[in-house]
Design a protein around this motif. Structure first.
Motif, PDB file in Angstrom:
ATOM      1  N   ASP A 332      -3.359  -5.387 -11.996  1.00  0.00           N
ATOM      2  CA  ASP A 332      -2.885  -4.789 -10.458  1.00  0.00           C
ATOM      3  C   ASP A 332      -2.862  -5.742  -9.444  1.00  0.00           C
ATOM      4  O   ASP A 332      -1.953  -5.704  -8.699  1.00  0.00           O
ATOM      5  CB  ASP A 332      -3.840  -3.626 -10.415  1.00  0.00           C
ATOM      6  CG  ASP A 332      -3.278  -2.535 -11.524  1.00  0.00           C
ATOM      7  OD1 ASP A 332      -2.458  -2.561 -12.331  1.00  0.00           O
ATOM      8  OD2 ASP A 332      -4.005  -1.471 -11.274  1.00  0.00           O
ATOM      9  N   THR A 333      -3.970  -6.417  -9.207  1.00  0.00           N
ATOM     10  CA  THR A 333      -4.114  -7.340  -8.206  1.00  0.00           C
ATOM     11  C   THR A 333      -2.982  -8.530  -8.217  1.00  0.00           C
ATOM     12  O   THR A 333      -2.303  -8.625  -7.347  1.00  0.00           O
ATOM     13  CB  THR A 333      -5.379  -8.232  -8.554  1.00  0.00           C
ATOM     14  OG1 THR A 333      -6.451  -7.241  -7.966  1.00  0.00           O
ATOM     15  CG2 THR A 333      -5.398  -9.408  -7.355  1.00  0.00           C
ATOM     16  N   ILE A 334      -2.554  -8.919  -9.433  1.00  0.00           N
ATOM     17  CA  ILE A 334      -1.475  -9.937  -9.405  1.00  0.00           C
ATOM     18  C   ILE A 334      -0.062  -9.407  -9.170  1.00  0.00           C
ATOM     19  O   ILE A 334       0.712  -9.712  -8.467  1.00  0.00           O
ATOM     20  CB  ILE A 334      -1.367 -10.506 -11.079  1.00  0.00           C
ATOM     21  CG1 ILE A 334      -2.671 -11.210 -11.359  1.00  0.00           C
ATOM     22  CG2 ILE A 334      -0.141 -11.106 -11.305  1.00  0.00           C
ATOM     23  CD1 ILE A 334      -2.893 -11.766 -12.842  1.00  0.00           C
ATOM     24  N   GLU A 335      -0.065  -7.936  -9.668  1.00  0.00           N
ATOM     25  CA  GLU A 335       1.194  -7.178  -9.288  1.00  0.00           C
ATOM     26  C   GLU A 335       1.385  -7.049  -8.068  1.00  0.00           C
ATOM     27  O   GLU A 335       2.325  -7.143  -7.249  1.00  0.00           O
ATOM     28  CB  GLU A 335       1.426  -5.991  -9.976  1.00  0.00           C
ATOM     29  CG  GLU A 335       2.546  -5.062  -9.892  1.00  0.00           C
ATOM     30  CD  GLU A 335       2.654  -4.055 -10.620  1.00  0.00           C
ATOM     31  OE1 GLU A 335       3.443  -3.188 -10.280  1.00  0.00           O
ATOM     32  OE2 GLU A 335       1.654  -3.580 -11.351  1.00  0.00           O
ATOM     33  N   MET A 336       0.357  -6.557  -7.258  1.00  0.00           N
ATOM     34  CA  MET A 336       0.495  -6.512  -5.759  1.00  0.00           C
ATOM     35  C   MET A 336       0.518  -7.714  -5.016  1.00  0.00           C
ATOM     36  O   MET A 336       1.484  -7.871  -4.177  1.00  0.00           O
ATOM     37  CB  MET A 336      -1.082  -5.844  -5.281  1.00  0.00           C
ATOM     38  CG  MET A 336      -1.065  -4.433  -5.718  1.00  0.00           C
ATOM     39  SD  MET A 336      -2.672  -3.947  -4.835  1.00  0.00           S
ATOM     40  CE  MET A 336      -4.061  -4.459  -5.646  1.00  0.00           C
ATOM     41  N   ARG A 337       0.123  -8.569  -5.420  1.00  0.00           N
ATOM     42  CA  ARG A 337       0.451 -10.026  -4.690  1.00  0.00           C
ATOM     43  C   ARG A 337       1.979 -10.473  -5.087  1.00  0.00           C
ATOM     44  O   ARG A 337       2.488 -11.027  -4.283  1.00  0.00           O
ATOM     45  CB  ARG A 337      -0.582 -11.283  -5.113  1.00  0.00           C
ATOM     46  CG  ARG A 337      -0.253 -12.735  -5.018  1.00  0.00           C
ATOM     47  CD  ARG A 337      -0.067 -12.710  -3.503  1.00  0.00           C
ATOM     48  NE  ARG A 337       0.682 -14.120  -2.955  1.00  0.00           N
ATOM     49  CZ  ARG A 337       1.809 -14.392  -2.969  1.00  0.00           C
ATOM     50  NH1 ARG A 337       2.660 -13.282  -3.154  1.00  0.00           N
ATOM     51  NH2 ARG A 337       2.214 -15.392  -2.514  1.00  0.00           N
ATOM     52  N   SER A 338       2.439 -10.344  -6.308  1.00  0.00           N
ATOM     53  CA  SER A 338       3.786 -10.671  -6.435  1.00  0.00           C
ATOM     54  C   SER A 338       4.601  -9.700  -5.757  1.00  0.00           C
ATOM     55  O   SER A 338       5.855 -10.184  -5.496  1.00  0.00           O
ATOM     56  CB  SER A 338       4.251 -10.345  -7.904  1.00  0.00           C
ATOM     57  OG  SER A 338       4.168  -9.036  -8.624  1.00  0.00           O
ATOM     58  N   GLU A 339       4.180  -8.606  -5.333  1.00  0.00           N
ATOM     59  CA  GLU A 339       5.345  -7.515  -4.520  1.00  0.00           C
ATOM     60  C   GLU A 339       4.905  -7.704  -2.769  1.00  0.00           C
ATOM     61  O   GLU A 339       5.596  -7.146  -2.109  1.00  0.00           O
ATOM     62  CB  GLU A 339       4.985  -6.378  -4.892  1.00  0.00           C
ATOM     63  CG  GLU A 339       5.346  -5.804  -6.184  1.00  0.00           C
ATOM     64  CD  GLU A 339       5.168  -4.413  -6.635  1.00  0.00           C
ATOM     65  OE1 GLU A 339       4.491  -3.781  -5.916  1.00  0.00           O
ATOM     66  OE2 GLU A 339       5.408  -3.790  -7.653  1.00  0.00           O
ATOM     67  N   GLY A 340       4.038  -8.880  -2.707  1.00  0.00           N
ATOM     68  CA  GLY A 340       3.853  -9.117  -1.084  1.00  0.00           C
ATOM     69  C   GLY A 340       3.086  -8.112  -0.709  1.00  0.00           C
ATOM     70  O   GLY A 340       2.924  -8.159   0.593  1.00  0.00           O
ATOM     71  N   MET A 341       2.165  -7.218  -1.053  1.00  0.00           N
ATOM     72  CA  MET A 341       1.192  -6.203  -0.669  1.00  0.00           C
ATOM     73  C   MET A 341      -0.041  -6.817  -0.170  1.00  0.00           C
ATOM     74  O   MET A 341      -0.827  -6.435   0.771  1.00  0.00           O
ATOM     75  CB  MET A 341       1.006  -5.211  -1.563  1.00  0.00           C
ATOM     76  CG  MET A 341       2.470  -4.470  -2.091  1.00  0.00           C
ATOM     77  SD  MET A 341       1.760  -3.201  -3.454  1.00  0.00           S
ATOM     78  CE  MET A 341       0.836  -2.280  -2.426  1.00  0.00           C
ATOM     79  N   ILE A 342      -0.436  -7.919  -0.882  1.00  0.00           N
ATOM     80  CA  ILE A 342      -1.865  -8.656  -0.423  1.00  0.00           C
ATOM     81  C   ILE A 342      -1.698  -9.975  -0.457  1.00  0.00           C
ATOM     82  O   ILE A 342      -0.544 -10.573  -0.929  1.00  0.00           O
ATOM     83  CB  ILE A 342      -3.002  -8.167  -1.300  1.00  0.00           C
ATOM     84  CG1 ILE A 342      -2.641  -8.696  -2.883  1.00  0.00           C
ATOM     85  CG2 ILE A 342      -3.238  -6.852  -1.434  1.00  0.00           C
ATOM     86  CD1 ILE A 342      -3.463  -8.602  -3.836  1.00  0.00           C
ATOM     87  N   ALA A 343      -2.871 -10.864   0.175  1.00  0.00           N
ATOM     88  CA  ALA A 343      -2.437 -12.305   0.292  1.00  0.00           C
ATOM     89  C   ALA A 343      -3.914 -13.069   0.125  1.00  0.00           C
ATOM     90  O   ALA A 343      -4.825 -12.201   0.936  1.00  0.00           O
ATOM     91  CB  ALA A 343      -1.701 -12.770   1.534  1.00  0.00           C
TER      92      ALA A 343
END
Length: 404
Positions: A332-343
């Motif tokens: 989920d962390t990887i997915e959130m980063r790929s969607e630009g939600m986290i950095a």
């Protein structure tokens, strides 16, 4: 400091010695706690076990936990020697064992997270790891940034999603020390959960950073002046109480923060890897509650405060007992980063040959985020930060989600 003679010799060896370099790898090795790491050539693991994966390491995060283990000051965190630190790293798969439940392929871009006390960490040009600790990374996510995301963001996600039901506009206290665990929690709480974060930072520069990342308010710790810190938190909260106190620093700070958490429904959470439930009750920082209107300030509910402190919850994603949940948090962390939600925020990149300088950078609290080691960059005179894409502006770019 390290001797670089080894690399000079290897660079001038004849073709016959090329066979040696293919059968061995360069690593930063701890042989005695409290002593500098040594750069060595280590023997290659020739045959993989069925559940193992061989990874060419590109980047390894140097966390404060790694630095504390190297320092040897935390006897409760003993490691086998010789020891190669680094429990978060990224790279590409070069070989896969017979068991392949996650359908990896050679050449896959991956991120790895292993046990803090595993002697085969990521400060080595090629690592052998368990397939349960490996995740594929999409092309849209830079490997350098992915190396700093799993532990901090994954642990925060585990806590917020499954153990404290964090919601929009919830008030949360988060302590942030060097090397990024608290900063990751702030990023997730603000960017994904839209919570109101009161950040407690160890330096003023860190306070400035978390404000820029969306913290509702930020206060800084001044040379362990806990009375002043108490007053600063008191001023930041006013008459409100937080739903959660999330401590990534330790030092018994939860004893102080307990006064500012809802006594009935609030939670005290530690993600400090060195948290010890047996010694925690005695780890009370010295502070005085400021007086108001001539009277000593007291907790609203001594009973509620005591209950909070008796029920501190500690989470470490790697040690989480459910394997499926562990893997899902990183996915989920990887997915959130790929969607630009986290950095991920990278404070500085060092070549492997300058690992000791990187350690000192963390120890002196010069970092405001993660410190990254370019493991394939073994020339001590090479400035990897300049040679490769600059990290400046990474956060802004990461936040922008591609619509294509």
């Amino acid at each position: 400091m390290f001797s670089t003679k080894l690399f000079t010799v290897l660079g001038h060896l004849s073709e016959g010695c090329a066979l040696l370099t293919r059968a061995a790898h360069r690593a930063a090795v701890l042989r005695e706690p409290g002593k500098p790491l040594t750069l060595e050539v280590v023997k290659k693991v020739e045959k993989l076990k069925n559940d193992e994966v061989r990874v060419k390491v590109h980047y390894c995060s140097l966390n404060s936990t790694d630095v504390k283990i190297i320092s040897g000051k935390h006897k409760e965190m003993k490691v086998p020697l010789p020891f190669i630190p680094g429990h978060e790293f990224s790279g590409e798969i070069v070989e896969i064992g017979k068991d392949n439940p996650h359908f990896f392929n050679r050449g896959d871009r991956v991120v790895v997270m292993n046990d803090l006390q595993d002697p085969n960490g990521g400060l080595v040009t090629e690592a052998v790891v368990k397939n349960r600790d490996v995740w594929t990374v999409p092309q849209s996510v830079p490997l350098r940034e992915m190396a700093v995301l799993p532990y901090g963001h994954g642990t925060a996600l585990l806590t917020f999603a499954l153990h404290c039901n964090l919601k929009e506009n919830d008030l949360i206290l988060i302590t942030a020390g060097p090397a990024g665990m608290g900063l990751a929690a702030i990023d997730l709480a603000v960017s994904v959960y839209k919570a109101k974060v009161i950040a407690i930072c160890d330096t003023e520069s860190s306070s400035d950073l978390v404000r820029s990342k969306g913290a509702h308010k930020a206060v800084s710790m001044t040379k362990n002046n806990y009375t002043k810190l108490y007053k600063s938190i008191q001023d930041a909260l006013g008459d409100k109480k937080a739903k959660v106190a999330y401590d990534a620093v330790g030092k018994g700070l939860l004893h102080l923060l307990a006064d500012f958490v809802e006594p009935e429904k609030g939670k005290l959470i530690s993600v400090d890897p060195f948290y010890n439930p047996q010694t925690f009750p005695k780890e009370v920082p010295e502070f005085e509650r400021p007086k108001r209107k001539g009277k000593e300030e007291k907790p609203e509910s001594d009973e509620g405060r005591a209950k909070l402190l008796q029920n501190v919850q500690h989470f470490d994603l790697y040690e989480y007992p459910d394997l499926d949940t562990y893997r899902q948090m990183i996915s989920d962390t990887i997915e959130m980063r790929s969607e630009g939600m986290i950095a991920g925020h990278i404070s500085k990149v060092f070549p492997l040959a300058k690992i000791q300088q990187a350690i000192e950078f963390v120890q002196q609290k010069q970092c405001t985020g993660k410190v990254l080691i370019d493991v394939q960059c073994t020339d001590p005179d090479e400035d990897c930060a300049e040679k490769k894409q600059s990290t400046k502006g990474d956060d802004a770019a990461a936040k922008k989600k591609s619509k294509d």
